[in-house]
Design a protein around this motif. Sequence first.
Motif, PDB file in Angstrom:
ATOM      1  N   ILE A   1       0.853  -1.203   0.000  1.00 54.13           N
ATOM      2  CA  ILE A   1       0.000   0.000   0.000  1.00 54.13           C
ATOM      3  C   ILE A   1       0.882   1.245   0.000  1.00 54.13           C
ATOM      4  O   ILE A   1       1.786   1.376   0.827  1.00 54.13           O
ATOM      5  N   GLU A   2       0.584   2.147  -0.924  1.00 55.62           N
ATOM      6  CA  GLU A   2       1.356   3.387  -1.007  1.00 55.62           C
ATOM      7  C   GLU A   2       0.423   4.507  -1.447  1.00 55.62           C
ATOM      8  O   GLU A   2      -0.266   4.383  -2.460  1.00 55.62           O
ATOM      9  N   CYS A   3       0.420   5.607  -0.686  1.00 54.47           N
ATOM     10  CA  CYS A   3      -0.536   6.669  -1.012  1.00 54.47           C
ATOM     11  C   CYS A   3       0.025   7.714  -1.975  1.00 54.47           C
ATOM     12  O   CYS A   3      -0.737   8.421  -2.619  1.00 54.47           O
ATOM     13  N   SER A   4       1.329   7.816  -2.097  1.00 51.29           N
ATOM     14  CA  SER A   4       1.874   8.856  -2.974  1.00 51.29           C
ATOM     15  C   SER A   4       1.872   8.377  -4.427  1.00 51.29           C
ATOM     16  O   SER A   4       1.592   7.215  -4.716  1.00 51.29           O
ATOM     17  N   GLN A   5       2.213   9.304  -5.301  1.00 52.77           N
ATOM     18  CA  GLN A   5       2.271   8.976  -6.742  1.00 52.77           C
ATOM     19  C   GLN A   5       3.289   7.875  -7.026  1.00 52.77           C
ATOM     20  O   GLN A   5       3.264   7.254  -8.093  1.00 52.77           O
ATOM     21  N   MET A   6       4.195   7.640  -6.074  1.00 53.49           N
ATOM     22  CA  MET A   6       5.222   6.615  -6.254  1.00 53.49           C
ATOM     23  C   MET A   6       4.579   5.232  -6.444  1.00 53.49           C
ATOM     24  O   MET A   6       5.206   4.319  -6.976  1.00 53.49           O
ATOM     25  N   ALA A   7       3.312   5.089  -6.041  1.00 57.46           N
ATOM     26  CA  ALA A   7       2.606   3.803  -6.218  1.00 57.46           C
ATOM     27  C   ALA A   7       2.605   3.387  -7.693  1.00 57.46           C
ATOM     28  O   ALA A   7       2.737   2.197  -8.001  1.00 57.46           O
ATOM     29  N   ASP A   8       2.477   4.365  -8.596  1.00 60.91           N
ATOM     30  CA  ASP A   8       2.482   4.040 -10.033  1.00 60.91           C
ATOM     31  C   ASP A   8       3.825   3.438 -10.445  1.00 60.91           C
ATOM     32  O   ASP A   8       3.890   2.513 -11.243  1.00 60.91           O
ATOM     33  N   MET A   9       4.880   4.026  -9.878  1.00 62.48           N
ATOM     34  CA  MET A   9       6.230   3.507 -10.153  1.00 62.48           C
ATOM     35  C   MET A   9       6.383   2.107  -9.574  1.00 62.48           C
ATOM     36  O   MET A   9       6.934   1.216 -10.210  1.00 62.48           O
ATOM     37  N   ALA A  10       5.876   1.931  -8.352  1.00 62.54           N
ATOM     38  CA  ALA A  10       5.997   0.629  -7.679  1.00 62.54           C
ATOM     39  C   ALA A  10       5.339  -0.452  -8.543  1.00 62.54           C
ATOM     40  O   ALA A  10       5.880  -1.549  -8.701  1.00 62.54           O
ATOM     41  N   LYS A  11       4.174  -0.134  -9.120  1.00 60.19           N
ATOM     42  CA  LYS A  11       3.483  -1.090  -9.997  1.00 60.19           C
ATOM     43  C   LYS A  11       4.379  -1.472 -11.155  1.00 60.19           C
ATOM     44  O   LYS A  11       4.513  -2.647 -11.510  1.00 60.19           O
ATOM     45  N   GLU A  12       4.994  -0.472 -11.756  1.00 54.75           N
ATOM     46  CA  GLU A  12       5.889  -0.674 -12.914  1.00 54.75           C
ATOM     47  C   GLU A  12       7.108  -1.519 -12.498  1.00 54.75           C
ATOM     48  O   GLU A  12       7.519  -2.425 -13.203  1.00 54.75           O
TER      49      GLU A  12
END
Length: 383
Positions: free
Chosen positions: A129-140
């Motif tokens: 779980i990540e609330c910042s925009q970094m979540a999109d990067m984490a998915k990638e």
Amino acid sequence: MDRRKGNNRDANGSLAEATASRLRFDDAEAEEVEMEVEESPEAEGEEEEAAAEVIGSDKTSADYYFDSYSHFGTLQEMLKDIVRTKTYQNVITQSSFLIKDKIVLDVGAGTGILSLFCAKAGAKHVYAIECSQMADMAKEIVKSNGYSDVITVIKGKVEEIELPVPKVDVIISEWMGYFLLFENMLNTVLYARDKWLAEDGVVLPDRCSLHLTAIEDAEYKEDKIEFWNNVYGFDMSCIKKQAMMEPLVDTVDANQIVTNCQLLKTMDISKMTPGDASFTVPFKLTAERNDYIHALVAYFNVSFTMCHKLMGFSTGPRSKTTHWKQTVLYLEDVITICEGETLTGSMTVTPNKKNPRDIDIKLKYSLNGHRCQVSRTQFYKMR
Ligand code: SAH
């Protein structure tokens, strides 16, 4: 909101800005950013379109200011903190009995590094779980490393998301802020624990402790605080009062330590309540040599007691430096202390009422010594 937490002495002894911002995502502020983004003109031209295809490249400084974890620089500094990241890696890889075939929840995943360690160690499934925009990067990142079937990245606040499973076996998180409690992300971990952790589940890490010592710091106190007494011939000492109230996040040299180091408070993350993060604790610091005391220094230790062998790290001045450094609280008095004499007092730590991510610290201290008698109460605010 100021992202700078005090100035640091860099390797050359000059002043460098402390860039490590470990601020939490904030609802109200996020809304402000959204409004600004809506108003901004659309990107024009081929170059801008190409850049927009890179995730996050359309962000402005306003986005970073309010959502600092979406800036890779902050997370890079944390990843490069070998003490921090290697400890987590060692815990996960050496304690496969805790992770293998287990359902893991990574609270505040950032780049997803802890989820990746867990997936590699054989976790059955990891929810990141990540609330910042970094979540999109984490998915990638998860996808490009071939772990999409094991790791599910969920973008959102822990307090607001829905988890696809009712319970998890392990909660892992790197939530610690400066002075341990700054940012107050601990509450998010406790919330996740109470909502999703199975009865016999494990929280990693599960033990933290706050410690206190006293240092000689004449040169730097002069440079940071006394400076305001005479600025090109003018009295600016009103700023000095404010500077005194802001704890300084900085590295302290072990040879500056004048007294013993005392354990102030231990927290058991698997059992504690949010209220346990507010406390008043006594301290007794005994001088190990004749010296002057200019400041008290707080630092924390982190332990993973569920491992086969106790693992963890210290952010103290005698240990390898981490990005948390230490927290320096300057004293109004310069204390002349003789070997064997004891500086006694108490420290009160409470989240700020208006903004619970900030911390209010009350310090009471007194010494009845040969060369110095002092008794005072000081207030500090970590902002
Ligand atoms: N686990 C990563 C990042 C740790 S920093 C690592 O070890 O490198 C903490 C992360 O938690 C940040 O990315 C921050 O955006 C996120 N975070 C903080 N509060 C959160 C909340 N309430 N819900 C979800 N994520 C949160």
